[in-house]
Design an enzyme around this catalytic site. Structure first.
Site, PDB file in Angstrom:
ATOM      1  N   CYS A  70       0.808  -1.229   0.000  1.00  0.00           N
ATOM      2  CA  CYS A  70       0.000   0.000   0.000  1.00  0.00           C
ATOM      3  C   CYS A  70       0.839   1.276   0.000  1.00  0.00           C
ATOM      4  O   CYS A  70       0.292   2.367  -0.144  1.00  0.00           O
ATOM      5  CB  CYS A  70      -0.958  -0.003   1.201  1.00  0.00           C
ATOM      6  SG  CYS A  70      -0.156  -0.171   2.802  1.00  0.00           S
ATOM      7  N   HIS A  71       2.136   1.181   0.135  1.00  0.00           N
ATOM      8  CA  HIS A  71       2.999   2.369   0.245  1.00  0.00           C
ATOM      9  C   HIS A  71       4.214   2.173  -0.640  1.00  0.00           C
ATOM     10  O   HIS A  71       5.241   1.674  -0.163  1.00  0.00           O
ATOM     11  CB  HIS A  71       3.408   2.556   1.698  1.00  0.00           C
ATOM     12  CG  HIS A  71       4.128   3.840   1.971  1.00  0.00           C
ATOM     13  ND1 HIS A  71       5.492   3.952   1.879  1.00  0.00           N
ATOM     14  CD2 HIS A  71       3.678   5.046   2.351  1.00  0.00           C
ATOM     15  CE1 HIS A  71       5.854   5.185   2.208  1.00  0.00           C
ATOM     16  NE2 HIS A  71       4.762   5.869   2.498  1.00  0.00           N
ATOM     17  N   PHE A  72       4.171   2.462  -1.814  1.00  0.00           N
ATOM     18  CA  PHE A  72       3.140   2.999  -2.704  1.00  0.00           C
ATOM     19  C   PHE A  72       2.872   1.963  -3.772  1.00  0.00           C
ATOM     20  O   PHE A  72       3.783   1.232  -4.137  1.00  0.00           O
ATOM     21  CB  PHE A  72       3.622   4.296  -3.356  1.00  0.00           C
ATOM     22  CG  PHE A  72       3.928   5.393  -2.381  1.00  0.00           C
ATOM     23  CD1 PHE A  72       2.917   6.218  -1.906  1.00  0.00           C
ATOM     24  CD2 PHE A  72       5.221   5.593  -1.916  1.00  0.00           C
ATOM     25  CE1 PHE A  72       3.199   7.249  -1.020  1.00  0.00           C
ATOM     26  CE2 PHE A  72       5.501   6.618  -1.027  1.00  0.00           C
ATOM     27  CZ  PHE A  72       4.490   7.448  -0.572  1.00  0.00           C
ATOM     28  N   VAL A  77       7.858   0.973  -0.853  1.00  0.00           N
ATOM     29  CA  VAL A  77       8.915   1.403   0.055  1.00  0.00           C
ATOM     30  C   VAL A  77       8.360   1.351   1.482  1.00  0.00           C
ATOM     31  O   VAL A  77       7.181   1.638   1.707  1.00  0.00           O
ATOM     32  CB  VAL A  77       9.421   2.823  -0.313  1.00  0.00           C
ATOM     33  CG1 VAL A  77       8.319   3.858  -0.232  1.00  0.00           C
ATOM     34  CG2 VAL A  77      10.615   3.228   0.521  1.00  0.00           C
TER      35      VAL A  77
END
EC number: 4.2.1.59
Length: 172
Positions: A70-72, A77
């Site tokens: 979810c990041h990103f 990362v």
């Protein structure tokens, strides 16, 4: 009586999250997914940059860790704030290891610098905490500097990490 070993396994850290390692009144680590380490490999009351205590812990990295999804999207990362939180977690864990009682709360940090990142291709994150001062009065507080390394390369530094142990957090 606190179990004062120099190292702790993942199961030990999970026991801390359940309130079993430092007793009912001791600080707890968060449970997964917010527990940001797999083991503590060294804890001492001396040593570190200031000879006032040192902690070293590790997190194994694999592409399936929750934050990479979810990041990103398309640019995975590890969020820098999770590395910072890991350092606060370790300051609180150390206070419990010293016999401190209360609920741990992060109180701040003087300065944080990011000079790198944790990608899903990394193998291991290492956290190093160098204690500067322990206050043991009505409020138990740890003050430390921290470092985050990925595959032995320094990528974050934090100065003046502060964590306190509180008997009552209702007014916090």
């Amino acid at each position: 009586m606190v179990d004062k070993r120099e190292s702790y396994t993942k199961e030990d850290l999970l026991a801390s999250g359940r309130g079993e390692l430092f007793g009912a009144k001791g600080p707890q680590l968060p449970a997964p997914n917010m527990l940001m380490m797999d083991r503590v490999i060294k804890m001492t009351e001396t040593g570190g940059n200031y000879d006032k205590g040192y902690v070293e812990a590790e997190l194994d990295i694999n592409p399936d860790l929750w934050f990479f999804g979810c990041h990103f999207i398309g640019d995975p990362v590890m969020p820098g704030c999770l590395g910072l939180d890991a350092m606060w977690q370790l300051v609180g864990f150390y206070l419990g290891w010293l016999g401190g009682e209360g609920k741990g709360r992060a109180l701040g940090v003087g300065e944080v610098k990011f000079t790198g990142q944790v990608l899903p291709t990394a193998k291991k994150v290492t956290y190093r905490i160098h204690f500067k001062r322990i206050v043991n009065r009505r409020l138990i507080m740890g003050l430390a500097d921290g470092e985050v390394l990925v595959d032995d390369r320094l990528i974050y530094t934090a100065n003046d990490l502060k964590v306190g142990l509180f008997q009552d957090t209702s007014a916090f």
